[in-house]
Design a protein around this motif. Structure first.
Motif, PDB file in Angstrom:
ATOM      1  N   ASN A 460      95.262  69.010  66.850  1.00 51.71           N
ATOM      2  CA  ASN A 460      95.155  69.579  68.209  1.00 51.71           C
ATOM      3  C   ASN A 460      93.931  69.074  68.966  1.00 51.71           C
ATOM      4  O   ASN A 460      93.309  69.805  69.731  1.00 51.71           O
ATOM      5  CB  ASN A 460      95.164  71.106  68.145  1.00 51.71           C
ATOM      6  CG  ASN A 460      96.566  71.677  68.066  1.00 51.71           C
ATOM      7  OD1 ASN A 460      97.305  71.668  69.047  1.00 51.71           O
ATOM      8  ND2 ASN A 460      96.941  72.149  66.891  1.00 51.71           N
ATOM      9  N   ALA A 474      95.433  76.907  70.671  1.00 48.13           N
ATOM     10  CA  ALA A 474      96.543  76.005  70.365  1.00 48.13           C
ATOM     11  C   ALA A 474      96.863  76.023  68.871  1.00 48.13           C
ATOM     12  O   ALA A 474      98.036  76.001  68.470  1.00 48.13           O
ATOM     13  CB  ALA A 474      96.207  74.591  70.825  1.00 48.13           C
ATOM     14  N   ARG A 475      95.823  76.064  68.054  1.00 49.50           N
ATOM     15  CA  ARG A 475      96.054  76.099  66.612  1.00 49.50           C
ATOM     16  C   ARG A 475      96.713  77.406  66.174  1.00 49.50           C
ATOM     17  O   ARG A 475      97.634  77.400  65.351  1.00 49.50           O
ATOM     18  CB  ARG A 475      94.726  75.879  65.879  1.00 49.50           C
ATOM     19  CG  ARG A 475      94.204  74.457  66.029  1.00 49.50           C
ATOM     20  CD  ARG A 475      92.820  74.290  65.447  1.00 49.50           C
ATOM     21  NE  ARG A 475      92.401  72.883  65.535  1.00 49.50           N
ATOM     22  CZ  ARG A 475      91.200  72.437  65.187  1.00 49.50           C
ATOM     23  NH1 ARG A 475      90.279  73.287  64.732  1.00 49.50           N
ATOM     24  NH2 ARG A 475      90.914  71.156  65.295  1.00 49.50           N
ATOM     25  N   ASP A 478     100.328  77.240  67.038  1.00 57.09           N
ATOM     26  CA  ASP A 478     101.107  76.400  66.132  1.00 57.09           C
ATOM     27  C   ASP A 478     101.338  77.081  64.790  1.00 57.09           C
ATOM     28  O   ASP A 478     102.426  76.978  64.202  1.00 57.09           O
ATOM     29  CB  ASP A 478     100.400  75.058  65.922  1.00 57.09           C
ATOM     30  CG  ASP A 478     100.515  74.140  67.131  1.00 57.09           C
ATOM     31  OD1 ASP A 478     101.196  74.516  68.103  1.00 57.09           O
ATOM     32  OD2 ASP A 478      99.909  73.048  67.111  1.00 57.09           O
TER      33      ASP A 478
END
Length: 622
Positions: A460, A474-475, A478
């Protein structure tokens, strides 16, 4: 031929019978030791028919400490490592008095190892009951646990219990397992193990346990209370509706290669217990030796070990490390191999859960889909295809859907035998999968050469830890998408302990030798939001039996829809950038959006954010 008494140490009213098998040993002695490790008695065993050696010693009671010495021809090229200076651990020992400790002198011919090797203990086993039916059935959630790292830092577990099997029965631990919907815990190896000999000079220790020596004796570091401790923990987990599966290592012995220590099987009858070719140990395991599972002595030891854990501890099943070795004979892998057939026919074992890790390093070693129809199998194709889909690789949608539908291209028949997972003890944990594009194993002392290179991971935008809120979000997004995918998958699914709350190994994808904070679960700083998300997924799966059913998804069970509501056509499956699909099942729809923008689905009507998964239950607003 049956032995005159059960193998190992069998205590009776007036003494103890000692029985051991060796075809090639010329003599075998049993030695008895006091609490200070001083030898107090020795007796020669009488060699009988069928390779069985036996002695009866009066007045020896449970609690006595013992070992064997075997003498015979010394010819390693023929599999004979006989050395009467080596004290040998009984392969049928039910308990040992201390953990194994690696020492170069264990492999030095002529050096007396009585002070270096654990002593077996004459043991009174718990009162066995007739095994109840297994608590676990296919379709549930298996939760993989390394016993030591799981609770070493758990604040609610008493310090004396941390890192042990007893801790698994603690109310706080059971409450966590129930919260996330665990159907069965799978315990990484708890049989007594020894460090690989390259680790002590690096000040490292094997914390995973995949280097067993005796198979029935539990390692005192995780089970100071022996088999009774396991029995108690199993009973508490069963009372909570949770099954127990043991990870067993019957593919190699911790005695390693030809330069390794002579600890047990090697010194008792290496020619019978190990596979050899051209005067060398066969190494289909990457660990220095391969056990001869095609031969009767090793088969008996394996079957007796499995029965021991079922009858005396009540476990529900077994996962077999590098399982093709169990079924490899002179002509290669055979799904009808005698050992597999014996397990299926055994009245104690026939109803237990059997799980194969269906690969090893030997010839024809990749056997995914080829084990008997009653076995489950770890599915690495699921792991890789799901990772590659969410990473954004092109042309992955068809493979992704095949995996979550049960992997019909791998497993024949109506039922899926897949154990579907995205992360396991081998490789990156989930949090590292989305934060590291490559392994970072320098702490293992092998120059970053160990561990798998193809991780199908992504970072990312920044390799490793980041304080950037956008990257952290974002992590987490995911990881949630990966977790949701697993819980939306047909059949049996698996999580590794801590992945539900963001555990990290700091980019180490082969952390077997990190018995420290790299692998110990950080309960105090866990991601509660992620944990609650996992619990919610478990609740959705429990309310939607069509998600977890053991049969393959077929056209009559499911509709695969484009975001516009139309059915997927052949061309849609193979579009290079296809990344959004609605899966409609009875009672529930699952909407996958791998793209970088929100997608609005027509059936059911719902907008799904970028790189997310949404569940819509029938009768509930979208």
């Amino acid at each position: 031929m049956e032995p005159p008494f059960p193998p190992g140490a069998c205590a009776v009213e007036d003494g103890t019978h000692f029985t051991i098998w060796s075809e090639h040993a010329e003599t075998i002695d049993v030695l008895l030791f006091d609490a200070d490790d001083a030898e107090i008695a020795r007796q020669r065993l009488e060699a009988g028919q069928g390779g069985w050696h036996h002695a009866f010693i009066e007045a020896i009671e449970p609690g006595a400490r013992y070992g064997f010495r075997a003498n015979g021809r010394y010819d390693p090229s023929a599999g004979h490592w006989y050395d009467p200076a080596k004290l040998l651990v009984d392969p049928y020992a039910r308990a040992i008095d201390r953990p194994f400790r690696q020492d170069p002198r264990l492999g030095q011919r002529g050096y007396d190892t009585a002070a270096l090797v654990p002593k077996a203990i004459v043991t009174t086993l718990p009162e066995p009951g007739f095994p109840e039916p297994p608590r676990f059935t296919p379709g549930g959630l298996i939760y993989e646990i390394g016993v030591r790292p799981f609770t070493m830092l758990h604040p609610d577990v008493p310090e004396a219990q941390r890192g042990t099997i007893t801790a698994l029965g603690h109310p706080a631990v059971i409450a966590h397992l129930k919260k996330i919907g665990v159907s069965a815990v799978e315990l990484m190896p708890i049989s007594a193990w020894i460090d690989e000999r390259h680790l002590p000079p690096l000040w490292l220790r094997n914390g995973w346990g995949y280097n067993s020596v005796p198979f029935m004796a539990l390692d005192p570091r995780v089970a100071p209370g022996g088999i009774g401790e396991l029995q108690d923990a199993v009973a508490k987990l069963h009372a909570a509706g949770i099954g127990v599966i043991l990870d067993m290592v019957f593919n190699h012995s911790g005695e390693s290669d030809a330069m390794g220590g002579t600890l047990s099987l090697r010194g008792i009858d290496g020619a019978a217990y190990f596979r050899m070719a051209d005067g060398m140990l066969i190494n289909d395991t990457g660990c220095g030796n391969t056990l001869a599972c095609e031969r009767a002595p090793m088969q008996r030891l394996i079957l007796d070990t499995l029965r021991h854990f079922v009858v005396n501890a009540g476990v529900d099943g077994f996962r077999f490390d590098l399982a093709p070795i169990l079924a490899r004979g002179p002509d290669g892998f055979d799904p009808h191999a005698p050992l597999l057939a014996a397990i299926a026919a055994d009245p104690v074992l026939a109803d237990r859960v059997m799980i194969a890790e269906p690969w090893d390093l030997g010839p024809g070693g990749y056997q995914l889909g080829n084990f008997p129809p009653n076995w489950l199998e770890w599915n690495d194709r699921y792991r890789d295809d799901v990772r590659r889909f969410w990473r954004g690789d092109e042309h992955r949608l068809g493979d992704f859907v095949t995996r979550i539908a049960g992997s019909s291209d791998v497993f024949t028949g109506a039922a899926t035998r897949s154990v579907s997972f995205v992360a396991a003890h081998d490789g990156f944990p989930l949090a590292d999968l989305v934060a590291y594009s490559a392994k970072h194993n320098a702490a293992n002392g092998e120059g970053n050469r160990d561990g798998h290179d193809p991780n199908f991971s992504w970072n990312n935008g920044v390799e490793g830890p980041s304080d950037d809120p956008a990257i952290r979000d974002a992590r987490r997004r995911d990881v949630k998408a990966l977790l949701a995918t697993v819980f939306a998958t047909r059949g049996t699914i698996m999580l590794t302990a801590g992945d539900e709350f963001g555990r990290t190994q700091r980019g180490n994808n082969n952390a077997y030798c990190q018995d420290n904070a790299i692998t110990w679960l950080d309960w105090a700083n866990r991601d509660i939001d992620l944990e609650d998300f996992t619990a919610a997924l478990a609740g959705l799966r429990a309310r939607s039996p069509h998600l977890s059913g053991p049969t393959m998804l077929t056209g009559g069970d499911v509709a695969w829809l484009r975001p516009d509501g139309g059915p997927f056509e052949d061309a849609d499956w193979h579009a290079p950038d296809a990344g959004a699909i609605a899966i409609k099942l009875t009672g529930v729809s699952v909407l996958f959006n791998r793209t970088e923008a929100a997608v609005t689905f027509a059936d059911p009507a719902k907008t799904v954010p970028a790189r997310s998964v949404a569940f819509v239950l029938d009768g509930e607003p979208a």
